[in-house]
Structures are given as C-alpha cells and as structure tokens.
Design a protein around this motif. Structure first.
Motif, PDB file in Angstrom:
ATOM      1  N   VAL A 166     -89.567 -20.250 -73.013  1.00 22.12           N
ATOM      2  CA  VAL A 166     -90.265 -20.241 -74.298  1.00 22.12           C
ATOM      3  C   VAL A 166     -90.802 -18.837 -74.539  1.00 22.12           C
ATOM      4  O   VAL A 166     -91.469 -18.261 -73.677  1.00 22.12           O
ATOM      5  N   TYR A 167     -90.475 -18.271 -75.710  1.00 24.96           N
ATOM      6  CA  TYR A 167     -91.005 -16.971 -76.108  1.00 24.96           C
ATOM      7  C   TYR A 167     -91.884 -17.185 -77.344  1.00 24.96           C
ATOM      8  O   TYR A 167     -91.408 -17.662 -78.370  1.00 24.96           O
ATOM      9  N   GLY A 168     -93.128 -16.791 -77.267  1.00 24.54           N
ATOM     10  CA  GLY A 168     -93.977 -16.725 -78.451  1.00 24.54           C
ATOM     11  C   GLY A 168     -94.019 -15.268 -78.891  1.00 24.54           C
ATOM     12  O   GLY A 168     -94.520 -14.414 -78.145  1.00 24.54           O
ATOM     13  N   VAL A 169     -93.479 -14.949 -80.051  1.00 25.68           N
ATOM     14  CA  VAL A 169     -93.342 -13.553 -80.468  1.00 25.68           C
ATOM     15  C   VAL A 169     -93.906 -13.343 -81.868  1.00 25.68           C
ATOM     16  O   VAL A 169     -94.044 -14.300 -82.637  1.00 25.68           O
ATOM     17  N   PRO A 170     -94.222 -12.098 -82.223  1.00 24.41           N
ATOM     18  CA  PRO A 170     -94.678 -11.813 -83.590  1.00 24.41           C
ATOM     19  C   PRO A 170     -93.508 -11.921 -84.566  1.00 24.41           C
ATOM     20  O   PRO A 170     -92.354 -12.044 -84.163  1.00 24.41           O
ATOM     21  N   GLY A 171     -93.796 -11.870 -85.841  1.00 21.97           N
ATOM     22  CA  GLY A 171     -92.749 -11.981 -86.854  1.00 21.97           C
ATOM     23  C   GLY A 171     -91.996 -10.679 -87.052  1.00 21.97           C
ATOM     24  O   GLY A 171     -92.392  -9.615 -86.565  1.00 21.97           O
ATOM     25  N   GLY A 172     -90.893 -10.778 -87.767  1.00 21.03           N
ATOM     26  CA  GLY A 172     -90.142  -9.586 -88.171  1.00 21.03           C
ATOM     27  C   GLY A 172     -89.451  -8.851 -87.053  1.00 21.03           C
ATOM     28  O   GLY A 172     -89.096  -9.419 -86.010  1.00 21.03           O
ATOM     29  N   GLY A 173     -89.303  -7.555 -87.259  1.00 25.25           N
ATOM     30  CA  GLY A 173     -88.582  -6.720 -86.305  1.00 25.25           C
ATOM     31  C   GLY A 173     -89.237  -6.644 -84.946  1.00 25.25           C
ATOM     32  O   GLY A 173     -88.550  -6.525 -83.923  1.00 25.25           O
ATOM     33  N   GLU A 174     -90.568  -6.709 -84.909  1.00 29.65           N
ATOM     34  CA  GLU A 174     -91.265  -6.663 -83.626  1.00 29.65           C
ATOM     35  C   GLU A 174     -90.890  -7.878 -82.772  1.00 29.65           C
ATOM     36  O   GLU A 174     -90.703  -7.773 -81.561  1.00 29.65           O
ATOM     37  N   GLY A 175     -90.784  -9.022 -83.447  1.00 31.00           N
ATOM     38  CA  GLY A 175     -90.409 -10.236 -82.725  1.00 31.00           C
ATOM     39  C   GLY A 175     -88.998 -10.153 -82.178  1.00 31.00           C
ATOM     40  O   GLY A 175     -88.719 -10.601 -81.058  1.00 31.00           O
ATOM     41  N   GLU A 176     -88.105  -9.573 -82.949  1.00 26.91           N
ATOM     42  CA  GLU A 176     -86.723  -9.415 -82.513  1.00 26.91           C
ATOM     43  C   GLU A 176     -86.644  -8.491 -81.300  1.00 26.91           C
ATOM     44  O   GLU A 176     -85.890  -8.738 -80.352  1.00 26.91           O
ATOM     45  N   LYS A 177     -87.439  -7.402 -81.336  1.00 28.69           N
ATOM     46  CA  LYS A 177     -87.452  -6.468 -80.214  1.00 28.69           C
ATOM     47  C   LYS A 177     -88.021  -7.142 -78.958  1.00 28.69           C
ATOM     48  O   LYS A 177     -87.485  -6.979 -77.851  1.00 28.69           O
ATOM     49  N   ALA A 178     -89.099  -7.918 -79.119  1.00 27.48           N
ATOM     50  CA  ALA A 178     -89.691  -8.632 -77.986  1.00 27.48           C
ATOM     51  C   ALA A 178     -88.678  -9.598 -77.378  1.00 27.48           C
ATOM     52  O   ALA A 178     -88.548  -9.710 -76.153  1.00 27.48           O
ATOM     53  N   LYS A 179     -87.967 -10.300 -78.240  1.00 27.71           N
ATOM     54  CA  LYS A 179     -86.953 -11.245 -77.763  1.00 27.71           C
ATOM     55  C   LYS A 179     -85.860 -10.524 -76.988  1.00 27.71           C
ATOM     56  O   LYS A 179     -85.406 -10.997 -75.925  1.00 27.71           O
ATOM     57  N   GLU A 180     -85.413  -9.378 -77.489  1.00 23.17           N
ATOM     58  CA  GLU A 180     -84.366  -8.625 -76.811  1.00 23.17           C
ATOM     59  C   GLU A 180     -84.789  -8.234 -75.395  1.00 23.17           C
ATOM     60  O   GLU A 180     -84.007  -8.342 -74.437  1.00 23.17           O
ATOM     61  N   LEU A 181     -86.029  -7.797 -75.253  1.00 22.90           N
ATOM     62  CA  LEU A 181     -86.521  -7.387 -73.941  1.00 22.90           C
ATOM     63  C   LEU A 181     -86.616  -8.570 -72.986  1.00 22.90           C
ATOM     64  O   LEU A 181     -86.225  -8.480 -71.816  1.00 22.90           O
ATOM     65  N   LEU A 182     -87.140  -9.697 -73.479  1.00 21.97           N
ATOM     66  CA  LEU A 182     -87.247 -10.883 -72.630  1.00 21.97           C
ATOM     67  C   LEU A 182     -85.870 -11.437 -72.281  1.00 21.97           C
ATOM     68  O   LEU A 182     -85.644 -11.922 -71.167  1.00 21.97           O
ATOM     69  N   ASP A 183     -84.947 -11.357 -73.237  1.00 22.03           N
ATOM     70  CA  ASP A 183     -83.579 -11.800 -72.954  1.00 22.03           C
ATOM     71  C   ASP A 183     -82.972 -11.004 -71.811  1.00 22.03           C
ATOM     72  O   ASP A 183     -82.218 -11.536 -70.988  1.00 22.03           O
ATOM     73  N   GLU A 184     -83.297  -9.715 -71.780  1.00 21.02           N
ATOM     74  CA  GLU A 184     -82.759  -8.877 -70.713  1.00 21.02           C
ATOM     75  C   GLU A 184     -83.358  -9.254 -69.361  1.00 21.02           C
ATOM     76  O   GLU A 184     -82.658  -9.298 -68.342  1.00 21.02           O
ATOM     77  N   VAL A 185     -84.660  -9.546 -69.360  1.00 19.75           N
ATOM     78  CA  VAL A 185     -85.312  -9.969 -68.116  1.00 19.75           C
ATOM     79  C   VAL A 185     -84.702 -11.258 -67.591  1.00 19.75           C
ATOM     80  O   VAL A 185     -84.440 -11.413 -66.394  1.00 19.75           O
ATOM     81  N   TYR A 186     -84.468 -12.199 -68.501  1.00 24.92           N
ATOM     82  CA  TYR A 186     -83.996 -13.530 -68.110  1.00 24.92           C
ATOM     83  C   TYR A 186     -82.492 -13.698 -68.324  1.00 24.92           C
ATOM     84  O   TYR A 186     -82.004 -14.823 -68.518  1.00 24.92           O
ATOM     85  N   ALA A 187     -81.751 -12.615 -68.259  1.00 24.60           N
ATOM     86  CA  ALA A 187     -80.313 -12.646 -68.542  1.00 24.60           C
ATOM     87  C   ALA A 187     -79.567 -13.645 -67.658  1.00 24.60           C
ATOM     88  O   ALA A 187     -78.667 -14.346 -68.119  1.00 24.60           O
ATOM     89  N   VAL A 188     -79.928 -13.711 -66.394  1.00 20.02           N
ATOM     90  CA  VAL A 188     -79.236 -14.621 -65.467  1.00 20.02           C
ATOM     91  C   VAL A 188     -79.430 -16.070 -65.884  1.00 20.02           C
ATOM     92  O   VAL A 188     -78.475 -16.845 -65.956  1.00 20.02           O
ATOM     93  N   ALA A 189     -80.675 -16.436 -66.168  1.00 18.12           N
ATOM     94  CA  ALA A 189     -80.956 -17.820 -66.567  1.00 18.12           C
ATOM     95  C   ALA A 189     -80.284 -18.156 -67.896  1.00 18.12           C
ATOM     96  O   ALA A 189     -79.699 -19.228 -68.061  1.00 18.12           O
ATOM     97  N   LEU A 190     -80.347 -17.236 -68.831  1.00 19.33           N
ATOM     98  CA  LEU A 190     -79.758 -17.488 -70.146  1.00 19.33           C
ATOM     99  C   LEU A 190     -78.240 -17.607 -70.069  1.00 19.33           C
ATOM    100  O   LEU A 190     -77.632 -18.426 -70.767  1.00 19.33           O
ATOM    101  N   SER A 191     -77.629 -16.834 -69.188  1.00 20.11           N
ATOM    102  CA  SER A 191     -76.166 -16.883 -69.051  1.00 20.11           C
ATOM    103  C   SER A 191     -75.705 -18.204 -68.461  1.00 20.11           C
ATOM    104  O   SER A 191     -74.541 -18.591 -68.630  1.00 20.11           O
ATOM    105  N   SER A 192     -76.615 -18.895 -67.770  1.00 21.00           N
ATOM    106  CA  SER A 192     -76.254 -20.190 -67.178  1.00 21.00           C
ATOM    107  C   SER A 192     -76.573 -21.353 -68.104  1.00 21.00           C
ATOM    108  O   SER A 192     -76.441 -22.512 -67.717  1.00 21.00           O
ATOM    109  N   GLY A 193     -77.024 -21.034 -69.318  1.00 22.34           N
ATOM    110  CA  GLY A 193     -77.251 -22.088 -70.307  1.00 22.34           C
ATOM    111  C   GLY A 193     -78.666 -22.627 -70.375  1.00 22.34           C
ATOM    112  O   GLY A 193     -78.890 -23.694 -70.967  1.00 22.34           O
TER     113      GLY A 193
END
Length: 437
Positions: A166-193
């Motif tokens: 679960v990611y709680g992020v701000p709106g707009g571009g800042e939220g997208e950037k936050a999501k990108e960073l967290l996605d990179e941290v959790y890349a292994v888990a996300l790649s497994s579905g």
C-alpha cells in the motif's frame, strides 16, 4: 537503491535486513547505542525466525550497516521511518514523540527528490501534518505512507514476499514520482504479482489500523461466543468449525482462547478509538472498546478457572504456566496475555513457575517476582495445576501420560484450546478449555 531505515526496533531491524537481502544498500539508524552495536555485529536483539541469517548475510555483503549517526542517511534516496508509536501513559491515544523526532532529525539531511516513506502505525492525519512539516522546512523531499503488515514469527517472509503493498502518496506529479521510487524498492515483490494499492495519505493510514481492528474484532467475537458456550454447554471449537466453512467468514483467527496481545493490536485499536473521538466520530468505532473488554476478560477467565479448581484459594499452590510470549515463534511480551495470567496468579499467592522457549529473559526484566525455568519438565514437576497460555509447538506436542507422571495433580487449563481434550483426559487429566464442555 540506497536506503535508510530510521528506527531499528522490531519493524525497522527486519525491514533494514530484508531490504539488504533484496539487494539494496541499507543503513539503519537508531539512538540506542547498545542495539546498534548488536545489530552491527550481526546479532538480532529479539527473536524472529530467519532474521539472524539475513542480518549476517547483509552485513557480510557490505550492503547493510547500522549507526547512531543520522548524517549517514545523506546518500540515501529513500528514507523509511519505522519508529514506535506506543500508547500514551494514562490515555488511549498513540504517542507520536518518536515519529516527530525522527522526521525533525532527518530533515536537515534530505535532498531534493528524496522520498521519506513512513512505515510506523499512526493516527489518520499524521502523514498530511508531516508532509507540511517537511515542505515548510524548505526541503523538496517527498513523503509517502507505506504501512507494514508484518506478523511476528513471519516478519522476514512478510517483508520480502508481502501479501500486498500500500502506497499513500500526494496528488499529481509528486505522487507519481513517489510511486516510481517505491516501485523500484519493491521491484521483486511487484514482479511476482504482489497486489498494489496506490491511494492518498489518509486511506493508507487507515488501512493498517482498520486491518488490526477487524482482526481484533474477529478474535474477540469468537471469545464472546466462548463466553456464551460456557454458560450453555456448547463447544466453541465446533461452533468455529461450522461457521468457518462459510467463505464470507472463514476459519482463520476463529480460535477461542486467552485472547490477543503484542505490540500492535491492543494499542492500535485503542489509538484508533481515541483518534475517532478526536474527529467527532467516536460512535463509529465504539464497539472496539467492547472488543478490548472481551479480550481482557478472557485473561481473567483463565485465572478464575485456576482459583475455582482449588476451591477459591490458590495461596501456596504450585502452578506451572506454559508460555510467556504473546504468541509462539516470538519473544515479545508486550501486553502478553500469558505473562498477565502468570502475574495475576502470583499476585493471588500462587507459587508460579513459568516457562517459554524464547521469552524468559524479557519476562524477567518486567516481572522479576516470578520463578522461571527453560525446562518444561522442571516446570511440570510437582505442579498442582498446569496452564497453557502460549501455543508453542513444544507445549502442543507434550505427551499427556508423560506429563502426568511429573505433576502432583493432573489438572490442565488449555488457555489456547490447542491440546487434544480426549488424549489428555484419557491419560487421567482433568482438562478445561475455554468455551469447551
């Protein structure tokens, strides 16, 4: 990625080691010099299966380090805040002192584009306040709220292979950037579905406390049914089996017993209640006070059964208490029903001898008046009553006939309904479960 973890207690130490196991370069920060020294030497300051192995591996690889120096975070791009939020003394509300201190200490070292990711369980509205605090400091770092869903005893597995993110992020571009960073941290888990929910701050904060509130409610519900069963002669275990077949209900966590404890459920439902009242919505979660009350009553029920078995007076009676941790595969005694039962019996004059595979050293610090032994046989020898209050495999696998040879009186109270009543009664024991005839 380069990651920092602020706060190296149970949550932070596991998260730091797991992030290093996933290949990130991690520095853990804590103000406790002894804890930092222990972690830096590869030793876990608490019992958690699998943690020593990944801790040693991370330090050995050079990807994991620990320090008390906050300036060590300056090269990290993501900063996880994992400090405790204990219950305030004399209140239900959560104490955010450590969260606020962590953010204030971190701010001077933040760089533009850094992400502060909160993992601590906090009252709804906290993330928005902290985001404003970071912005007002002049920092252009971002804030996200990334709640944890760890189960003690399975925390390493739950961090490396979570059942959801679960990611709680701000709106707009800042939220997208936050999501990108967290996605990179959790890349292994996300790649497994692993399922991912991206939402706003308030929803992310509520996810954790509402999940704990629901779980606590389910446990207390079956314990309330146990109270009814005890008055009617019904069997709450068979009741749970029957209703558990309903897919809408499910059988998990419908195990009646001495109730829940630990560092999360009790204080989180109380803090949730306090925050709802602050928001003028106390009636919405008023039922949680009864959930808490039911849970505490079950502890007293176990004590009452022991006293009742001796005709109303336990003074001088030897009672073997099997279990001190709030759950098996943990040495955590925070708000432990097991330790509470042992202390109450001692307070009534019983000669209590307690055992647990992992939690004795922690229990000794808070309840030195009790007598402890790591040997189950020693605890059982000469006992007038046996109380099982933590469902460790060591206790579940006891051979009733062998145990009967050690005790003075074959009387057992199964505070977790984890023993086989037929087997124990067949071996000559008087068996009492909770909500069972």
């Amino acid at each position: 990625m380069k990651v920092s973890v602020i706060g190296c207690g149970y949550l932070g130490a596991v998260h730091a080691a797991a992030m290093a196991e996933l290949g990130h370069d991690v520095v853990g920060i804590d103000v406790d010099e002894n804890k930092v020294a222990m972690l830096a030497s590869g030793k876990a300051p608490f019992f958690e299966p699998g943690l020593p192995e990944i801790l040693t591996a991370g330090i050995g690889s050079g990807r994991l380090s620990f320090t008390t120096d906050m300036s060590a975070v300056k090269d990290a791009q993501i900063h996880f805040v994992a400090v405790g939020t204990p219950q305030k003394k004399g209140e239900y509300a959560a104490d955010l002192t450590f969260v606020d201190a962590a953010i204030e200490s971190l701010i001077p070292y933040l760089s533009d584009g850094d992400l502060v990711a909160g993992k601590s369980t906090v009252p709804v509205g906290t993330a928005a306040r902290l985001a404003t605090l970071i912005a007002d400091s002049g920092s252009k770092a971002l804030l996200a709220w990334n709640p944890e869903f760890l189960r003690e005893g399975f925390a390493v597995q739950d961090t490396i292979s979570p059942d959801r993110l679960v990611y709680g992020v701000p709106g707009g571009g800042e939220g997208e950037k936050a999501k990108e960073l967290l996605d990179e941290v959790y890349a292994v888990a996300l790649s497994s579905g692993t399922p991912l929910v991206v939402t706003d701050y308030a929803t992310a904060e509520l996810v954790k406390v509402s999940a704990n509130a629901f779980l606590a409610t389910k446990i207390s519900f079956i314990n309330a049914m146990a109270e009814i069963a005890e008055s009617t002669g019904a069997d709450v275990t068979r009741l749970a089996d029957a209703i558990g077949f309903d897919a809408r209900i499910g059988r998990r966590f419908l195990n009646a017993g001495v109730g829940f404890g630990g560092g999360c459920l009790p204080k989180d439902i109380r803090a949730f209640t306090a925050r709802a009242e602050e928001l003028g919505r106390g009636e919405s979660v008023a039922f949680l006070k009864e959930v808490d009350a039911i849970n505490l009553r079950r502890r007293q029920k176990v004590v009452d059964l022991v006293v009742e078995s001796f005709g109303g007076d336990v003074f001088g009676k030897r009672v073997a208490v099997l279990g001190l941790a709030f759950k098996p595969d943990s040495d955590d005694i925070r708000d432990s029903p097991a330790l509470d039962v042992a202390a109450k019996l001692k307070g009534l004059g019983a000669d209590v001898i307690a055992t647990d595979p992992e939690a004795i050293s922690n229990a000794e610090k808070t309840h030195p008046q009790l007598v402890y032994t790591p040997d189950i046989a020693v605890a059982l020898t000469g006992a007038d009553a046996v109380v099982v209050v933590t469902e460790w495999k060591h206790f579940r696998d006891l051979v009733p006939a062998d145990a009967a040879k050690l005790v003075k009186r074959a009387y057992v109270i199964d505070g977790r309904n984890c023993l086989d009543p037929v087997a124990w009664r067949s071996a000559g024991w008087e068996y009492r479960g909770l909500g069972r005839p």
